[in-house]
Design an enzyme around this catalytic site. Structure first.
Site, PDB file in Angstrom:
ATOM      1  CD  GLU A  37     -14.375 -16.394 -14.277  1.00  0.00           C
ATOM      2  OE1 GLU A  37     -14.378 -16.683 -15.481  1.00  0.00           O
ATOM      3  OE2 GLU A  37     -14.294 -15.229 -13.861  1.00  0.00           O
TER       4      GLU A  37
ATOM      5  CE1 TYR B  14     -11.053 -22.552 -12.792  1.00  0.00           C
ATOM      6  CE2 TYR B  14     -12.641 -20.763 -12.950  1.00  0.00           C
ATOM      7  CZ  TYR B  14     -11.908 -21.645 -12.189  1.00  0.00           C
ATOM      8  OH  TYR B  14     -12.033 -21.620 -10.816  1.00  0.00           O
TER       9      TYR B  14
ATOM     10  CE  LYS C  29     -12.966 -24.979 -10.815  1.00  0.00           C
ATOM     11  NZ  LYS C  29     -12.725 -25.663  -9.529  1.00  0.00           N
TER      12      LYS C  29
ATOM     13  CB  THR D 184     -15.719 -20.583  -9.747  1.00  0.00           C
ATOM     14  OG1 THR D 184     -15.419 -19.268 -10.233  1.00  0.00           O
ATOM     15  CG2 THR D 184     -15.986 -21.457 -10.963  1.00  0.00           C
TER      16      THR D 184
HETATM   17  P1  NAP Z   1      -4.631 -22.565  -6.701  1.00  0.00           P
HETATM   18  O1  NAP Z   1      -3.850 -21.773  -5.700  1.00  0.00           O
HETATM   19  O2  NAP Z   1      -4.332 -22.430  -8.146  1.00  0.00           O
HETATM   20  O3  NAP Z   1      -4.473 -24.096  -6.283  1.00  0.00           O
HETATM   21  C1  NAP Z   1      -4.837 -25.140  -7.165  1.00  0.00           C
HETATM   22  C2  NAP Z   1      -4.369 -26.464  -6.585  1.00  0.00           C
HETATM   23  O4  NAP Z   1      -4.721 -27.502  -7.508  1.00  0.00           O
HETATM   24  C3  NAP Z   1      -2.841 -26.564  -6.374  1.00  0.00           C
HETATM   25  O5  NAP Z   1      -2.591 -27.283  -5.194  1.00  0.00           O
HETATM   26  C4  NAP Z   1      -2.399 -27.386  -7.582  1.00  0.00           C
HETATM   27  O6  NAP Z   1      -1.224 -28.123  -7.370  1.00  0.00           O
HETATM   28  C5  NAP Z   1      -3.582 -28.343  -7.716  1.00  0.00           C
HETATM   29  N1  NAP Z   1      -3.665 -28.985  -9.021  1.00  0.00           N
HETATM   30  C6  NAP Z   1      -3.636 -28.403 -10.237  1.00  0.00           C
HETATM   31  N2  NAP Z   1      -3.732 -29.321 -11.207  1.00  0.00           N
HETATM   32  C7  NAP Z   1      -3.806 -30.533 -10.584  1.00  0.00           C
HETATM   33  C8  NAP Z   1      -3.922 -31.866 -11.037  1.00  0.00           C
HETATM   34  N3  NAP Z   1      -3.961 -32.175 -12.341  1.00  0.00           N
HETATM   35  N4  NAP Z   1      -4.002 -32.860 -10.121  1.00  0.00           N
HETATM   36  C9  NAP Z   1      -3.940 -32.577  -8.790  1.00  0.00           C
HETATM   37  N5  NAP Z   1      -3.816 -31.323  -8.295  1.00  0.00           N
HETATM   38  C10 NAP Z   1      -3.765 -30.307  -9.189  1.00  0.00           C
HETATM   39  O7  NAP Z   1      -6.190 -22.295  -6.535  1.00  0.00           O
HETATM   40  P2  NAP Z   1      -6.999 -21.652  -5.302  1.00  0.00           P
HETATM   41  O8  NAP Z   1      -7.111 -20.202  -5.513  1.00  0.00           O
HETATM   42  O9  NAP Z   1      -6.477 -22.189  -4.037  1.00  0.00           O
HETATM   43  O10 NAP Z   1      -8.457 -22.246  -5.583  1.00  0.00           O
HETATM   44  C11 NAP Z   1      -8.869 -23.509  -5.049  1.00  0.00           C
HETATM   45  C12 NAP Z   1     -10.045 -24.019  -5.859  1.00  0.00           C
HETATM   46  O11 NAP Z   1     -11.114 -23.092  -5.783  1.00  0.00           O
HETATM   47  C13 NAP Z   1      -9.776 -24.212  -7.339  1.00  0.00           C
HETATM   48  O12 NAP Z   1     -10.539 -25.321  -7.758  1.00  0.00           O
HETATM   49  C14 NAP Z   1     -10.307 -22.947  -7.983  1.00  0.00           C
HETATM   50  O13 NAP Z   1     -10.680 -23.191  -9.313  1.00  0.00           O
HETATM   51  C15 NAP Z   1     -11.497 -22.679  -7.089  1.00  0.00           C
HETATM   52  N6  NAP Z   1     -11.905 -21.273  -6.929  1.00  0.00           N
HETATM   53  C16 NAP Z   1     -10.986 -20.324  -6.559  1.00  0.00           C
HETATM   54  C17 NAP Z   1     -11.398 -19.027  -6.347  1.00  0.00           C
HETATM   55  C18 NAP Z   1     -10.443 -17.951  -5.923  1.00  0.00           C
HETATM   56  O14 NAP Z   1     -10.788 -16.767  -6.058  1.00  0.00           O
HETATM   57  N7  NAP Z   1      -9.285 -18.295  -5.379  1.00  0.00           N
HETATM   58  C19 NAP Z   1     -12.759 -18.685  -6.527  1.00  0.00           C
HETATM   59  C20 NAP Z   1     -13.661 -19.684  -6.875  1.00  0.00           C
HETATM   60  C21 NAP Z   1     -13.230 -20.977  -7.060  1.00  0.00           C
HETATM   61  P3  NAP Z   1       0.257 -27.507  -7.680  1.00  0.00           P
HETATM   62  O15 NAP Z   1       0.651 -26.797  -6.422  1.00  0.00           O
HETATM   63  O16 NAP Z   1       1.053 -28.717  -7.980  1.00  0.00           O
HETATM   64  O17 NAP Z   1       0.111 -26.579  -8.851  1.00  0.00           O
HETATM   65  O1  G4F Z   2      -7.168 -12.304 -10.971  1.00  0.00           O
HETATM   66  P1  G4F Z   2      -7.800 -12.835 -12.186  1.00  0.00           P
HETATM   67  O2  G4F Z   2      -6.930 -13.593 -13.120  1.00  0.00           O
HETATM   68  O3  G4F Z   2      -9.037 -13.703 -11.672  1.00  0.00           O
HETATM   69  P2  G4F Z   2     -10.381 -14.233 -12.379  1.00  0.00           P
HETATM   70  O4  G4F Z   2     -10.239 -14.351 -13.836  1.00  0.00           O
HETATM   71  O5  G4F Z   2     -11.491 -13.395 -11.873  1.00  0.00           O
HETATM   72  O6  G4F Z   2     -10.474 -15.722 -11.789  1.00  0.00           O
HETATM   73  C1  G4F Z   2     -10.252 -15.983 -10.408  1.00  0.00           C
HETATM   74  O7  G4F Z   2     -11.473 -15.904  -9.713  1.00  0.00           O
HETATM   75  C2  G4F Z   2     -12.457 -16.883 -10.093  1.00  0.00           C
HETATM   76  C3  G4F Z   2     -13.700 -16.623  -9.245  1.00  0.00           C
HETATM   77  O8  G4F Z   2     -14.492 -15.666  -9.893  1.00  0.00           O
HETATM   78  C4  G4F Z   2     -11.889 -18.274  -9.833  1.00  0.00           C
HETATM   79  F1  G4F Z   2     -12.805 -19.201 -10.147  1.00  0.00           F
HETATM   80  C5  G4F Z   2     -10.633 -18.455 -10.657  1.00  0.00           C
HETATM   81  O9  G4F Z   2     -10.061 -19.736 -10.358  1.00  0.00           O
HETATM   82  C6  G4F Z   2      -9.626 -17.375 -10.286  1.00  0.00           C
HETATM   83  O10 G4F Z   2      -9.221 -17.586  -8.952  1.00  0.00           O
HETATM   84  O11 G4F Z   2      -8.470 -11.659 -13.015  1.00  0.00           O
HETATM   85  C7  G4F Z   2      -9.353 -10.730 -12.416  1.00  0.00           C
HETATM   86  C8  G4F Z   2      -9.721  -9.647 -13.432  1.00  0.00           C
HETATM   87  C9  G4F Z   2     -10.127 -10.176 -14.805  1.00  0.00           C
HETATM   88  O12 G4F Z   2     -11.221  -9.457 -15.274  1.00  0.00           O
HETATM   89  C10 G4F Z   2      -8.926  -9.872 -15.691  1.00  0.00           C
HETATM   90  O13 G4F Z   2      -9.235  -9.656 -17.073  1.00  0.00           O
HETATM   91  O14 G4F Z   2      -8.570  -8.821 -13.656  1.00  0.00           O
HETATM   92  C11 G4F Z   2      -8.435  -8.591 -15.047  1.00  0.00           C
HETATM   93  N1  G4F Z   2      -7.028  -8.286 -15.350  1.00  0.00           N
HETATM   94  C12 G4F Z   2      -6.586  -7.116 -15.883  1.00  0.00           C
HETATM   95  N2  G4F Z   2      -5.266  -7.178 -16.081  1.00  0.00           N
HETATM   96  C13 G4F Z   2      -5.984  -9.103 -15.180  1.00  0.00           C
HETATM   97  C14 G4F Z   2      -4.867  -8.418 -15.642  1.00  0.00           C
HETATM   98  N3  G4F Z   2      -5.899 -10.338 -14.666  1.00  0.00           N
HETATM   99  C15 G4F Z   2      -4.671 -10.928 -14.614  1.00  0.00           C
HETATM  100  N4  G4F Z   2      -4.567 -12.145 -14.102  1.00  0.00           N
HETATM  101  N5  G4F Z   2      -3.545 -10.274 -15.074  1.00  0.00           N
HETATM  102  C16 G4F Z   2      -3.602  -9.013 -15.596  1.00  0.00           C
HETATM  103  O15 G4F Z   2      -2.574  -8.464 -16.021  1.00  0.00           O
END
Ligand code: NAP
Ligand code: G4F
Length: 321
Positions: free
Chosen positions: A126, A148, A152, A124
């Site tokens: 992050e 987190y 990671k 990520t």
């Molecule tokens: P998400 O929607 O939160 O999905 C997370 C998945 O992990 C869900 O299927 C969840 O299952 C499963 N999970 C959570 N805890 C678990 C455990 N203890 N054992 C087995 N499964 C578990 O996340 P996403 O946005 O699809 O992201 C996918 C991956 O990419 C994650 O690793 C995230 O950290 C990483 N990532 C995401 C982004 C982004 O912007 N979306 C960016 C960079 C990296 P349940 O349905 O049961 O909760």
């Molecule tokens: O949507 P966010 O919670 O995503 P964040 O923290 O960037 O993390 C996501 O992206 C990562 C990749 O860079 C993944 F690895 C991670 O698993 C996840 O998918 O927050 C985005 C931004 C942050 O700066 C947060 O402080 O939005 C700001 N924010 C402002 N108000 C808020 C809020 N975020 C959330 N969730 N809720 C608010 O009310």
């Protein structure tokens, strides 16, 4: 003989898009799902009868071993995680266990049972946290800002280590934020588009947000899972930044989302609440994915304004009349 794949986190946003993509490509798809009191299968409803669901949890070594034994995967996509940064401050031990140690559990199972499998790790942006340069690329130093990010980081280096120590085909996708109509409701983009749709339909009168000045590089999730697959088709494992190359503030996202439903005086509908401010913030992210373009032939197509349109439209349809 079709290729077999194991996707952890297949019920999540990315896991569900990836399962659909790999089914289209002819793979036999296995998905690791954890037992919940009410199954969370909304995202995979449309493909549920074509995926083999296997019970398991990233905190449980035996279930991971069993899942790998049963699926005998040619490719493993490790997407399972406690993925919400804000929660990681409140549940740091769980986050470290699932997102950090869970990866070692999976790598060990693969080393033992399918050492030639190709493995994708969901790393990520992050990791860059308090960024050292802009835009961030594969050589930018890491400085995570949350439990987190720290978990990671451990996982990132565990993957690099298994690659170097055992010659395993393990790749890290350093993905910047990617969103969709399947994004969880607590993440900023979905919280906003869902809230805007409810406000437009007269069901809510405001939404509460935290830091409006944070900047993110937001792309569209279905395009990002294609990049994951492309990484595992390379002869050699490697690490890739996947991003749009554009950075926008939370404020800009909110403004565009309200404009989509014809509301210009959006500030009337937004309150700030300190409970959404994080103990340490990642202020700004912007990715340089030129390596992915050069080697994988991958490039983001959907930029933030288009993403807002897609998400607001989907939430308006969901909220209904
Ligand atoms: P998400 O929607 O939160 O999905 C997370 C998945 O992990 C869900 O299927 C969840 O299952 C499963 N999970 C959570 N805890 C678990 C455990 N203890 N054992 C087995 N499964 C578990 O996340 P996403 O946005 O699809 O992201 C996918 C991956 O990419 C994650 O690793 C995230 O950290 C990483 N990532 C995401 C982004 C982004 O912007 N979306 C960016 C960079 C990296 P349940 O349905 O049961 O909760
Ligand atoms: O949507 P966010 O919670 O995503 P964040 O923290 O960037 O993390 C996501 O992206 C990562 C990749 O860079 C993944 F690895 C991670 O698993 C996840 O998918 O927050 C985005 C931004 C942050 O700066 C947060 O402080 O939005 C700001 N924010 C402002 N108000 C808020 C809020 N975020 C959330 N969730 N809720 C608010 O009310």
């Amino acid at each position: 003989m079709p290729k077999s794949t194991l996707i952890t986190g297949c019920t999540g946003q990315d896991g569900s898009f990836l399962a659909e993509l790999l089914l289209l490509k002819g793979y036999t798809v296995y998905g690791l799902v954890r037992r919940l009191s009410s199954p969370n299968v909304t995202n995979i409803e449309q493909v549920r009868d074509r995926i083999h669901l296997l019970d398991g949890d990233m905190t449980d070594q035996s279930s991971i071993l069993t899942a790998v034994k049963e699926s005998k995967p040619d490719e493993i996509y490790n997407l399972a995680a406690q993925s919400f940064v804000a929660t990681s401050f409140r549940q740091p031990v769980l986050t470290a266990d699932v997102d950090g140690l869970g990866v070692i559990r999976l790598l060990e199972a693969a080393k033992e049972l399918v050492p030639d499998a190709r493995i994708y790790q969901a790393s990520t942006s992050e990791l860059f946290g308090l960024v050292k340069e802009t835009p961030q690329n594969e050589h930018t130093p890491f400085h995570p800002r949350s439990p987190y990010g720290v978990a990671k980081l451990f996982a990132f280096w565990a993957c690099a280590n298994y690659r170097e120590a055992y010659g395993m085909h393990v790749s890290n996708g350093i993905l910047f934020n990617h969103e969709s109509e399947r994004r969880g409701l607590e993440f900023l983009t979905r919280k906003v588009t869902h809230g805007v749709a409810r406000i437009a339909k007269g069901k809510w009168d405001h939404i509460e947000l935290g830091n409006m000045e944070a900047k993110r590089d937001w792309g569209y999730a279905p395009e990002y899972v294609e990049a994951m697959w492309r990484m595992l088709q390379q002869p050699k494992p490697d690490d890739y930044v996947i991003a749009t190359g554009e950075s926008h503030s939370v404020r800009e996202f909110v403004e565009l989302a309200f404009r989509e439903v014809g509301i210009e005086d959006w500030e009337t509908y937004v309150r700030t609440d300190p409970k959404h401010i994080r103990p340490a913030e990642v202020y700004t992210l912007c990715g340089d994915s030129s390596k992915a373009k050069r080697i994988l032939g991958w490039q983001a197509k959907t930029k933030m304004p288009q993403l807002v349109k897609i998400m607001v439209k989907a939430d308006l349809e969901r909220v209904g009349a």
